[in-house]
Structures are given as structure tokens and as C-alpha cells.
Design an enzyme around this catalytic site. Structure first.
Site, PDB file in Angstrom:
ATOM      1  N   LYS A 209       0.863  -1.179   0.000  1.00  0.00           N
ATOM      2  CA  LYS A 209       0.000   0.000   0.000  1.00  0.00           C
ATOM      3  C   LYS A 209       0.898   1.227   0.000  1.00  0.00           C
ATOM      4  O   LYS A 209       1.704   1.423   0.900  1.00  0.00           O
ATOM      5  CB  LYS A 209      -0.913   0.007   1.223  1.00  0.00           C
ATOM      6  CG  LYS A 209      -1.791   1.247   1.281  1.00  0.00           C
ATOM      7  CD  LYS A 209      -2.773   1.213   2.428  1.00  0.00           C
ATOM      8  CE  LYS A 209      -3.649   2.452   2.415  1.00  0.00           C
ATOM      9  NZ  LYS A 209      -4.629   2.442   3.506  1.00  0.00           N
ATOM     10  N   LYS A 262      -2.138  -1.582  -3.800  1.00  0.00           N
ATOM     11  CA  LYS A 262      -3.004  -0.405  -3.764  1.00  0.00           C
ATOM     12  C   LYS A 262      -2.168   0.861  -3.811  1.00  0.00           C
ATOM     13  O   LYS A 262      -1.212   0.967  -3.043  1.00  0.00           O
ATOM     14  CB  LYS A 262      -3.813  -0.455  -2.471  1.00  0.00           C
ATOM     15  CG  LYS A 262      -4.621   0.773  -2.166  1.00  0.00           C
ATOM     16  CD  LYS A 262      -5.233   0.647  -0.814  1.00  0.00           C
ATOM     17  CE  LYS A 262      -6.044   1.886  -0.533  1.00  0.00           C
ATOM     18  NZ  LYS A 262      -6.675   1.857   0.758  1.00  0.00           N
TER      19      LYS A 262
HETATM   20  C1  PBG Z   1      -7.267   3.785   5.356  1.00  0.00           C
HETATM   21  C2  PBG Z   1      -7.702   3.492   3.973  1.00  0.00           C
HETATM   22  C3  PBG Z   1      -7.542   4.368   2.883  1.00  0.00           C
HETATM   23  C4  PBG Z   1      -8.147   3.760   1.790  1.00  0.00           C
HETATM   24  C5  PBG Z   1      -8.652   2.531   2.208  1.00  0.00           C
HETATM   25  N1  PBG Z   1      -8.347   2.363   3.567  1.00  0.00           N
HETATM   26  C6  PBG Z   1      -6.975   5.735   2.807  1.00  0.00           C
HETATM   27  C7  PBG Z   1      -5.688   6.027   3.438  1.00  0.00           C
HETATM   28  O1  PBG Z   1      -4.797   5.188   3.589  1.00  0.00           O
HETATM   29  O2  PBG Z   1      -5.557   7.178   3.831  1.00  0.00           O
HETATM   30  C8  PBG Z   1      -8.234   4.402   0.432  1.00  0.00           C
HETATM   31  C9  PBG Z   1      -9.241   3.885  -0.509  1.00  0.00           C
HETATM   32  C10 PBG Z   1      -9.497   4.744  -1.682  1.00  0.00           C
HETATM   33  O3  PBG Z   1      -8.864   5.809  -1.881  1.00  0.00           O
HETATM   34  O4  PBG Z   1     -10.371   4.370  -2.462  1.00  0.00           O
HETATM   35  N2  PBG Z   1      -6.723   2.814   6.110  1.00  0.00           N
END
Ligand code: PBG
Length: 336
Positions: A209, A262
Site C-alpha cells: 500500500k 493499492k
Molecule cells: C485507510 C484506507 C484508505 C483507503 C482505504 N483504507 C486511505 C488512506 O490510507 O488514507 C483508500 C481507498 C481509496 O482511496 O479508495 N486505512
């Protein structure tokens, strides 16, 4: 003399053995040689749940997505079940007064997230419910972990995530998805789930991520942007690819069932590398900014948003993802 300008072109036949265009000539031929098929079976619908009743409020930064109260969420998941969608991923929008530095609301058995999980399982038992695990929806600091003196603490956060995971499992979640990027959380969550008797609850690890600007619309939707600083001390540097292989190896030995990359569209090489390197199924998250950028361009008439979206999703699957979290899932299923 003809005035057709084509009459002057050379018509000598080239001596070619291979003419790849032969197989592109008709739709039927193109279907026969198609290598990648996107189906509703590949898609997971993320959903946003809010307190209240009868709430179905459009999220401006994410066209086609809504904030849903639990009653509307249940109805939505029932509809997704009838459309053949295999899974949903739940994200709660917690009221500000319930947010604390340690995010205790994430373990409240009567909290919004647990009631949402129960409602989904009651309404549509065949749809797999994925519960996101991270502190940010519940944290007064807006970080994925506990903050002390400006530092996001790893090990204390992992203990809290284990409590959240067990609470979600008690509520009936099928899969937990740690999105926090703390070190060692997959192994700790596996142990905690097993000890509590939930050896059948799977772990979909957010393995790679990245600290991405493409989460913008999501953070606006959940009002979950960090109150100070950024997430670069735990989310990965977008410039790194080999590091994803390390994360993948760690998640695998710690007991992850599925590895996720991601964002997706800007990280196709990572999806490809992990799918080659690991025998585990690969998930990809086509995140809010990637989704909304396509729709925004479509609204301006700059491209055909439906075709561009499907092209992006096919590309993600072609790169090696066997499942995709996509805000487009319901719309795709309706058209399928
Ligand atoms: C937070 C989380 C995020 C997303 C999913 N879980 C955002 C972040 O890390 O700030 C993003 C999903 C998206 O942008 O569609 N744990």
C-alpha cells in the site's frame, strides 16, 4: 482519371506470413482470441456506512457512491447479491465525538462497523463481507495507528488491530483486510483470530500500500485525512518496487491468504511482480482517485467514462490481479 485520392496508392501485395490483423477482423474473431475476461466474479464493491436511518447521501468527490445508513446498506448488499457480486468491503464513517487517540470504537461490539457487518450477513449471507482494519476511521489523529509525540507507534497499534479483528469476526466478518501497513500485523492478527476460534476468517493483507495522492476523494468521503503529518512513515514510497516483494514475503509467512496492491492503475508493475512471485491470490484496489479521475474526465466530455473504466479494470486483471476492489462494481454488474 479518377478523383479518388486512394486510386494513386500502391496496391502491390507485401509478402507477409504473419498478419496479426487477420484475427482482429470481426468481433467474433476478437472474442475467440481474447486473453482476459473481466467478470462480476472478479469485483468487490467498497461501501461507506454512516449512522442514522434512511440515509443515502451521494459522495460528491466519488460520483455514483453514497454514504449509506445500515438499513440502506443492507438493502444495497441484497441487491449486489442478486447481481452476483461476490463481496463487499465496508468502511465506516464514525462520528467525531467517538474518535479517540486509541480508536477504541473499532472494537465496540455495538459500534457502527459491527452492526453494519451483522446487517450485511443477515441481508445477504452469500456475499462475503470484508472488514477494513486500520485505526484511521476511529482515530482522533486520523492516522492508521496510535500517535505519540508525532510518531505512529507500530507494536501498540498492532495489539489494537488484533482487538478490532476479533470484534469484527464476532460480528460475522468473512475476511479482515489490514490496511494500516504496520509491521508484523498479519501474523499477530492471525494468532488473535485463531485463539478466539476464528480460524476460518481470512486475511486479505494490504501488502503493498503506497503513500498515494490517489486516496484524496476517499479521505474526503470519510473525513479521515491525518490531522497532522502524512502517512509516509508507514505506507510505501511510490518509487519502490522491490520492497513490495519483501512485504509480500513477510505477509505470506505471517499467514496472509490474499495479497493486495493499492493503488492499482499506477502500480500495474507491482501487481505483475507479485503475481509472478507469489502463489497467493492477488487483489488490487482501484482507489477513489483513480475512479473519480475517469468519471471527472467523462463528465467534461473528454473521454467515454464507461469504456475507460472497463479498460482500466481489464488492464489491472491482465497485469495479474484475480480480484479488484472497484467503486464501479455495481454499475458493471448492472450492465453485465
Ligand atoms: C485507510 C484506507 C484508505 C483507503 C482505504 N483504507 C486511505 C488512506 O490510507 O488514507 C483508500 C481507498 C481509496 O482511496 O479508495 N486505512
Amino acid at each position: 482519371m479518377s478523383d479518388n485520392p486512394l486510386s494513386s496508392i500502391k496496391r502491390d501485395t507485401l509478402d507477409l506470413i504473419y498478419r496479426p490483423r487477420r484475427l482482429r477482423r470481426t468481433d467474433a474473431l476478437r472474442r475467440l482470441v481474447r486473453e482476459t475476461h473481466l467478470s462480476v466474479d472478479d469485483l468487490i464493491q467498497p461501501l461507506f456506512v454512516v449512522p442514522g436511518e434512511g440515509v443515502e447521501k451521494p459522495i460528491l468527490a466519488m460520483p455514483g457512491c453514497q454514504h449509506l445508513s445500515i438499513d440502506r446498506l443492507a438493502a444495497r448488499v441484497e441487491r449486489l447479491q442478486s447481481l452476483g457480486v461476490p463481496a463487499v468491503a465496508l468502511f465506516p464513517a464514525i462520528e467525531d465525538h467517538l474518535k479517540t487517540p486509541h480508536g477504541a470504537e473499532g472494537a465496540n461490539p455495538h459500534g457502527l462497523m459491527m452492526r453494519a457487518i451483522e446487517a450485511c450477513k443477515a441481508a445477504a449471507p452469500h456475499v462475503m463481507v470484508i472488514g477494513d482494519l486500520a485505526l484511521d476511521p476511529y482515530s482522533s489523529d486520523g492516522h492508521d495507528g496510535v500517535v505519540e509525540d508525532g510518531v505512529v507507534l507500530n507494536d501498540p497499534t498492532v495489539h489494537i488491530l488484533c482487538e478490532h479483528a476479533v470484534a469484527q469476526a464476532r460480528a460475522g466478518v468473512d475476511i479482515v483486510a489490514p490496511s494500516d501497513m504496520m509491521d508484523g500485523r498479519v501474523g499477530a492478527i492471525r494468532d488473535a483470530l485463531d485463539e478466539a476460534g476464528f480460524d476460518q476468517v481470512a486475511i486479505l493483507a494490504y501488502t503493498a500500500k503506497y503513500a498515494s495522492a490517489f486516496y484524496g476523494p476517499f479521505r474526503e468521503a470519510l473525513d479521515s485525512a491525518p490531522r497532522s503529518g502524512d502517512k509516509k512513515t508507514y505506507q510505501m514510497d511510490p518509487a519502490n518496487a522491490r520492497e513490495a516483494l519483501l512485504e509480500a514475503r513477510l505477509d505470506r509467512v505471517e499467514g496472509a491468504d490474499i495479497l493486495m496492491v493499492k493503488p492499482a492503475q499506477a502500480y500495474m508493475d507491482i501487481i505483475y511482480r507479485l503475481s509472478q512471485a507469489s502463489p497467493l491470490p492477488i487483489a488490487a484496489y482501484h482507489v477513489s482517485g483513480e475512479y473519480s479521475a475517469i468519471l471527472a474526465a467523462g463528465e467534461r466530455g473528454w473521454l467515454d467514462a464507461d469504456r475507460a473504466m472497463v479498460e482500466a479494470l481489464v488492464g489491472i486483471k491482465r497485469a495479474g490481479a484475480s480480484m479488484i476492489l472497484s467503486y464501479y462494481t455495481e454499475r458493471f454488474a448492472q450492465q453485465a
